[in-house]
Design an enzyme around this catalytic site. Structure first.
Site, PDB file in Angstrom:
ATOM      1  N   ARG A 121       1.165 -18.259  14.906  1.00  9.65           N
ATOM      2  CA  ARG A 121       0.431 -17.224  15.665  1.00  9.65           C
ATOM      3  C   ARG A 121       1.261 -15.959  15.862  1.00  9.65           C
ATOM      4  NH1 ARG A 121      -1.278 -21.821  18.492  1.00  9.65           N
ATOM      5  NH2 ARG A 121      -3.439 -22.315  17.971  1.00  9.65           N
ATOM      6  N   LYS A 143       0.963  -1.620  10.106  1.00 10.30           N
ATOM      7  CA  LYS A 143      -0.196  -2.042   9.307  1.00 10.30           C
ATOM      8  C   LYS A 143       0.303  -3.015   8.251  1.00 10.30           C
ATOM      9  CE  LYS A 143      -3.585   1.685   9.519  1.00 10.30           C
ATOM     10  NZ  LYS A 143      -4.331   2.671   8.724  1.00 10.30           N
ATOM     11  N   GLU A 185       3.806  11.478  -0.092  1.00  9.94           N
ATOM     12  CA  GLU A 185       3.574  11.133   1.318  1.00  9.94           C
ATOM     13  C   GLU A 185       4.457  11.983   2.234  1.00  9.94           C
ATOM     14  OE1 GLU A 185       1.161   9.030   2.067  1.00  9.94           O
ATOM     15  OE2 GLU A 185       0.888   7.720   0.329  1.00  9.94           O
ATOM     16  N   LYS A 227       5.509  10.155  11.632  1.00 13.02           N
ATOM     17  CA  LYS A 227       4.666   8.953  11.645  1.00 13.02           C
ATOM     18  C   LYS A 227       4.792   8.232  12.980  1.00 13.02           C
ATOM     19  CE  LYS A 227       2.652   5.139   9.448  1.00 13.02           C
ATOM     20  NZ  LYS A 227       2.364   4.417   8.234  1.00 13.02           N
ATOM     21  N   GLU A 237      -5.622   3.246  15.197  1.00 14.65           N
ATOM     22  CA  GLU A 237      -6.556   4.172  14.536  1.00 14.65           C
ATOM     23  C   GLU A 237      -7.894   4.218  15.247  1.00 14.65           C
ATOM     24  OE1 GLU A 237      -5.781   4.070  10.308  1.00 14.65           O
ATOM     25  OE2 GLU A 237      -7.757   4.906   9.926  1.00 14.65           O
ATOM     26  N   ARG A 242      -4.502   8.781  14.145  1.00 13.20           N
ATOM     27  CA  ARG A 242      -3.815   8.098  13.044  1.00 13.20           C
ATOM     28  C   ARG A 242      -4.548   8.314  11.720  1.00 13.20           C
ATOM     29  NH1 ARG A 242      -0.624   2.260  13.008  1.00 13.20           N
ATOM     30  NH2 ARG A 242      -0.023   2.427  10.827  1.00 13.20           N
ATOM     31  N   ASN A 246      -4.389   9.726   6.560  1.00 14.77           N
ATOM     32  CA  ASN A 246      -5.117   9.443   5.318  1.00 14.77           C
ATOM     33  C   ASN A 246      -5.442  10.706   4.524  1.00 14.77           C
ATOM     34  OD1 ASN A 246      -5.147   6.677   5.876  1.00 14.77           O
ATOM     35  ND2 ASN A 246      -6.969   6.897   7.160  1.00 14.77           N
ATOM     36  N   HIS A 249      -6.396  10.706   0.857  1.00 12.46           N
ATOM     37  CA  HIS A 249      -6.636   9.330   0.438  1.00 12.46           C
ATOM     38  C   HIS A 249      -8.064   9.075  -0.019  1.00 12.46           C
ATOM     39  CE1 HIS A 249      -2.668   8.753   2.047  1.00 12.46           C
ATOM     40  NE2 HIS A 249      -2.674   7.479   1.754  1.00 12.46           N
ATOM     41  N   HIS A 253      -8.372   7.877  -3.495  1.00  9.42           N
ATOM     42  CA  HIS A 253      -8.914   6.540  -3.727  1.00  9.42           C
ATOM     43  C   HIS A 253      -9.895   6.553  -4.908  1.00  9.42           C
ATOM     44  CE1 HIS A 253     -10.563   2.567  -2.652  1.00  9.42           C
ATOM     45  NE2 HIS A 253     -11.703   3.089  -3.051  1.00  9.42           N
ATOM     46  N   HIS A 267      -0.300   5.112  -6.565  1.00 14.09           N
ATOM     47  CA  HIS A 267      -0.967   5.479  -5.314  1.00 14.09           C
ATOM     48  C   HIS A 267      -0.550   6.885  -4.847  1.00 14.09           C
ATOM     49  CE1 HIS A 267      -2.631   5.134  -1.306  1.00 14.09           C
ATOM     50  NE2 HIS A 267      -1.437   5.377  -0.789  1.00 14.09           N
TER      51      HIS A 267
HETATM   52  P1  NAD Z   1       6.022  -1.394  -4.558  1.00 22.67           P
HETATM   53  O1  NAD Z   1       6.408  -2.175  -3.381  1.00 22.67           O
HETATM   54  O2  NAD Z   1       5.185  -2.066  -5.585  1.00 22.67           O
HETATM   55  O3  NAD Z   1       7.324  -0.807  -5.246  1.00 22.67           O
HETATM   56  C1  NAD Z   1       7.190  -0.054  -6.427  1.00 22.67           C
HETATM   57  C2  NAD Z   1       8.072  -0.607  -7.556  1.00 22.67           C
HETATM   58  O4  NAD Z   1       9.420  -0.277  -7.293  1.00 22.67           O
HETATM   59  C3  NAD Z   1       8.032  -2.127  -7.692  1.00 22.67           C
HETATM   60  O5  NAD Z   1       8.095  -2.443  -9.060  1.00 22.67           O
HETATM   61  C4  NAD Z   1       9.320  -2.575  -7.012  1.00 22.67           C
HETATM   62  O6  NAD Z   1       9.783  -3.800  -7.517  1.00 22.67           O
HETATM   63  C5  NAD Z   1      10.241  -1.454  -7.349  1.00 22.67           C
HETATM   64  N1  NAD Z   1      11.336  -1.197  -6.406  1.00 22.67           N
HETATM   65  C6  NAD Z   1      11.248  -1.129  -5.054  1.00 22.67           C
HETATM   66  N2  NAD Z   1      12.405  -0.695  -4.543  1.00 22.67           N
HETATM   67  C7  NAD Z   1      13.253  -0.523  -5.575  1.00 22.67           C
HETATM   68  C8  NAD Z   1      14.602  -0.073  -5.673  1.00 22.67           C
HETATM   69  N3  NAD Z   1      15.280   0.351  -4.603  1.00 22.67           N
HETATM   70  N4  NAD Z   1      15.162  -0.052  -6.902  1.00 22.67           N
HETATM   71  C9  NAD Z   1      14.463  -0.403  -7.993  1.00 22.67           C
HETATM   72  N5  NAD Z   1      13.181  -0.803  -7.972  1.00 22.67           N
HETATM   73  C10 NAD Z   1      12.590  -0.869  -6.779  1.00 22.67           C
HETATM   74  O7  NAD Z   1       5.220  -0.061  -4.165  1.00 22.67           O
HETATM   75  P2  NAD Z   1       5.343   1.005  -2.974  1.00 22.67           P
HETATM   76  O8  NAD Z   1       4.928   2.270  -3.594  1.00 22.67           O
HETATM   77  O9  NAD Z   1       6.609   0.915  -2.252  1.00 22.67           O
HETATM   78  O10 NAD Z   1       4.225   0.499  -1.964  1.00 22.67           O
HETATM   79  C11 NAD Z   1       2.864   0.456  -2.324  1.00 22.67           C
HETATM   80  C12 NAD Z   1       2.146  -0.459  -1.378  1.00 22.67           C
HETATM   81  O11 NAD Z   1       2.295   0.044  -0.058  1.00 22.67           O
HETATM   82  C13 NAD Z   1       0.665  -0.572  -1.641  1.00 22.67           C
HETATM   83  O12 NAD Z   1       0.298  -1.924  -1.646  1.00 22.67           O
HETATM   84  C14 NAD Z   1       0.020   0.156  -0.463  1.00 22.67           C
HETATM   85  O13 NAD Z   1      -1.229  -0.397  -0.129  1.00 22.67           O
HETATM   86  C15 NAD Z   1       1.046  -0.089   0.599  1.00 22.67           C
HETATM   87  N6  NAD Z   1       1.012   0.891   1.692  1.00 22.67           N
HETATM   88  C16 NAD Z   1       0.999   0.415   2.963  1.00 22.67           C
HETATM   89  C17 NAD Z   1       0.997   1.293   4.039  1.00 22.67           C
HETATM   90  C18 NAD Z   1       1.040   0.741   5.427  1.00 22.67           C
HETATM   91  O14 NAD Z   1       0.927   1.525   6.387  1.00 22.67           O
HETATM   92  N7  NAD Z   1       1.226  -0.549   5.604  1.00 22.67           N
HETATM   93  C19 NAD Z   1       1.017   2.672   3.814  1.00 22.67           C
HETATM   94  C20 NAD Z   1       1.049   3.135   2.499  1.00 22.67           C
HETATM   95  C21 NAD Z   1       1.048   2.229   1.447  1.00 22.67           C
END
Ligand code: NAD
Length: 365
Positions: A121, A143, A185, A227, A237, A242, A246, A249, A253, A267
Site C-alpha cells: 500500500r 506523477k 522541456e 516545476k 492538477e 499544473r 502540458n 503536449h 501528442h 517525446h
Molecule cells: P528513457 O527513460 O527511455 O531514457 C531514454 C534513453 O536513454 C533510454 O534508452 C535509456 O536507457 C537511456 N539513458 C538514460 N540515461 C542515460 C545515461 N545517463 N546515459 C546513457 N543512456 C541513458 O526516456 P526519458 O526521455 O528519460 O523519459 C521518457 C518517459 O518519461 C516517458 O515514458 C514519459 O511518459 C515519461 N514522463 C513522465 C513525466 C512525469 O511527470 N512522471 C513527465 C514527462 C515524461
C-alpha cells in the site's frame, strides 16, 4: 550544490543538484538504509553507463545494494514489468518504510514510482534521474505511471519520492538526440511564464547542448525550481496551474501518435514542434505577437529541434491530427482544452478552441 525544496506538507522533499553528486550518493542515501540491501532499479543502458558510479559510491559508504536491470525503452512501462518488479520487491522483503531507488530516465522513474505506490500500500522511493528530460521534469512532482493498451500513462498514481538526486554529469553518457529532446522541456518553462529564462535559453542553449557544465546546472536548477513551484501549488492538477506544464503536449501528442510513438519522433521532439504549433495557432487567433512565435521557432531550430509539422516529418491532414488529439487523456467532458500563449512567458489554458479551426490551421501549417 543547489537544493530545491518541494513543499508538500508531510510529503515535502528536496531535489539536490550538483555535478559529481553520484560519487557522493552514499552520504545522501545512508539515512534511508534499512537492514535489507537497497533495491536499485535501472535499465540496460544505464546499468552500463551509470550504475558503476553509484555502486562504487554505495560501497564507499558501506551500503549494500542489489541491482534490478530492466530492458531500456518505453515498452518497459508495462503490466508485465510492473508485475515482475513488484514480485521482486515483495520477495526482497520490502517494508513500507523502505526505499527503492530509481536510477534512469523517465521510463524507470515512472515505473519504479508506480511500483512503490502500490507495494504494501505504498513504500518509499528515491529518484536518481539520468536523462535531461527526467532531471528537469519527470523525477519531480510525483506523477508515476505505466502504459495501458488504450494509451500512454493511463495507469498510475500520484506518489512523491523522498529525495531526488540530480548529477548533471550523467548527461555525459547520454546521446545528443536524447539531450536535445529533454532540452525542449527546459525551453517549455521559459515559454510558460518566464520570458527572462527563455532569453537565457536563447543565449545559452547551444552551449548547454555542447555540454557546458555551468549552462547545464543552471538550466536544470531553474527548471526544477519552476516545476517545484507549480507542483506545490497544484499537486494533483486540479486548479489548472499544473496543466500549464502540458504546453505543446496536445499538438505534440498528435505528432507522436501519427509517428507511432516511435524513434521517428521522441517525446521531447514532439513537445518542441507542439510548442511551436501552439504559438503559431495563438498568432492565428490574434492573441500572440507574430515575432514571439518566430523567436520560438528560431530558437528550437537553432538547437536542432523540430519546430513545424515538416520538421517533425508529419504530413497528415489537420483533421487526422485533431482525431489523434481527441484520444488524448486530457480531454474533459467533451471539450479539449488547449495551452495557448499571449506571448513568450504568457501561456494560458484556452477552453473555447474550435477543433475545426485547429484542423484548418494545421492544414496550412
Ligand atoms: P528513457 O527513460 O527511455 O531514457 C531514454 C534513453 O536513454 C533510454 O534508452 C535509456 O536507457 C537511456 N539513458 C538514460 N540515461 C542515460 C545515461 N545517463 N546515459 C546513457 N543512456 C541513458 O526516456 P526519458 O526521455 O528519460 O523519459 C521518457 C518517459 O518519461 C516517458 O515514458 C514519459 O511518459 C515519461 N514522463 C513522465 C513525466 C512525469 O511527470 N512522471 C513527465 C514527462 C515524461
Amino acid at each position: 550544490m543547489t537544493t530545491v525544496p518541494v513543499f508538500l506538507g508531510e510529503r515535502s522533499y528536496d531535489v539536490r543538484i550538483e555535478a559529481g553528486l553520484m560519487e557522493r550518493a552514499g552520504e545522501a542515501l545512508a539515512p534511508f538504509a534499512s537492514s535489507r540491501p537497497f533495491l536499485v532499479v535501472t535499465d540496460t543502458h544505464v546499468a552500463t553507463a551509470q550504475w558503476p558510479r553509484l555502486a562504487a559510491a554505495l560501497e564507499r559508504a558501506g551500503l549494500s545494494a542489489e541491482l534490478v536491470t530492466l530492458p531500456a525503452g518505453e515498452s518497459t512501462k508495462s503490466w508485465q514489468h510492473l508485475e515482475a518488479l513488484t514480485d521482486r520487491m515483495i520477495a526482497h522483503g520490502i517494508e513500507r518504510r523502505d526505499h527503492v531507488i530509481a536510477l534512469g530516465g523517465g521510463v524507470i522513474g515512472d515505473l519504479v514510482g508506480f511500483a512503490a505506490s502500490i507495494v504494501k500500500r505504498g513504500c518509499n522511493f528515491v529518484q536518481i534521474p539520468t536523462t535531461l528530460l527526467s532531471q528537469v521534469d519527470s523525477s519531480v512532482g510525483g506523477k508515476t505511471a505505466i502504459n495501458s493498451r488504450a494509451g500512454k500513462n493511463l495507469l498510475g498514481a500520484f506518489h512523491q519520492p523522498s529525495l531526488v538526486l540530480i548529477d548533471p554529469d550523467t548527461l555525459d553518457t547520454l546521446g545528443p538526440r536524447e539531450v536535445r529532446a529533454g532540452y525542449a522541456e527546459v525551453v517549455k518553462y521559459g515559454l510558460i511564464d518566464d520570458a527572462e529564462f527563455f532569453a537565457w535559453c536563447e543565449a545559452n542553449g547551444t552551449a548547454l547542448m555542447a555540454g557546458d557544465p555551468e549552462a547545464r546546472a543552471h538550466a536544470i536548477a531553474r527548471s526544477v525550481a519552476a516545476k517545484a513551484t507549480i507542483v506545490a501549488e497544484d499537486e494533483r492538477e486540479t486548479s489548472g496551474r499544473r496543466a500549464l506544464l502540458n504546453l505543446g503536449h496536445t499538438f505534440g501528442h498528435a505528432l507522436e501518435a501519427e509517428t507511432g510513438f516511435s524513434d521517428r519522433l521522441l517525446h521531447g521532439e514532439g513537445v518542441a514542434a507542439g510548442m511551436a504549433l501552439a504559438f503559431g495557432y495563438s498568432v492565428r487567433r490574434g492573441e500572440c505577437p507574430p515575432e514571439d512565435a518566430e523567436r520560438v521557432v528560431a530558437h528550437l531550430r537553432a538547437v536542432g529541434l523540430p519546430a513545424s509539422l515538416a520538421d517533425a516529418g508529419v504530413s497528415a491532414s489537420g483533421a487526422r491530427l485533431v482525431e489523434h488529439m481527441l484520444h488524448d487523456k486530457k480531454m474533459s467532458s467533451g471539450t479539449l482544452p488547449f495551452l495557448l500563449a499571449r506571448g513568450i512567458g504568457k501561456t494560458y489554458l484556452a477552453k473555447d478552441v474550435d477543433l475545426a479551426d485547429v484542423a484548418a490551421y494545421l492544414d496550412g501549417a
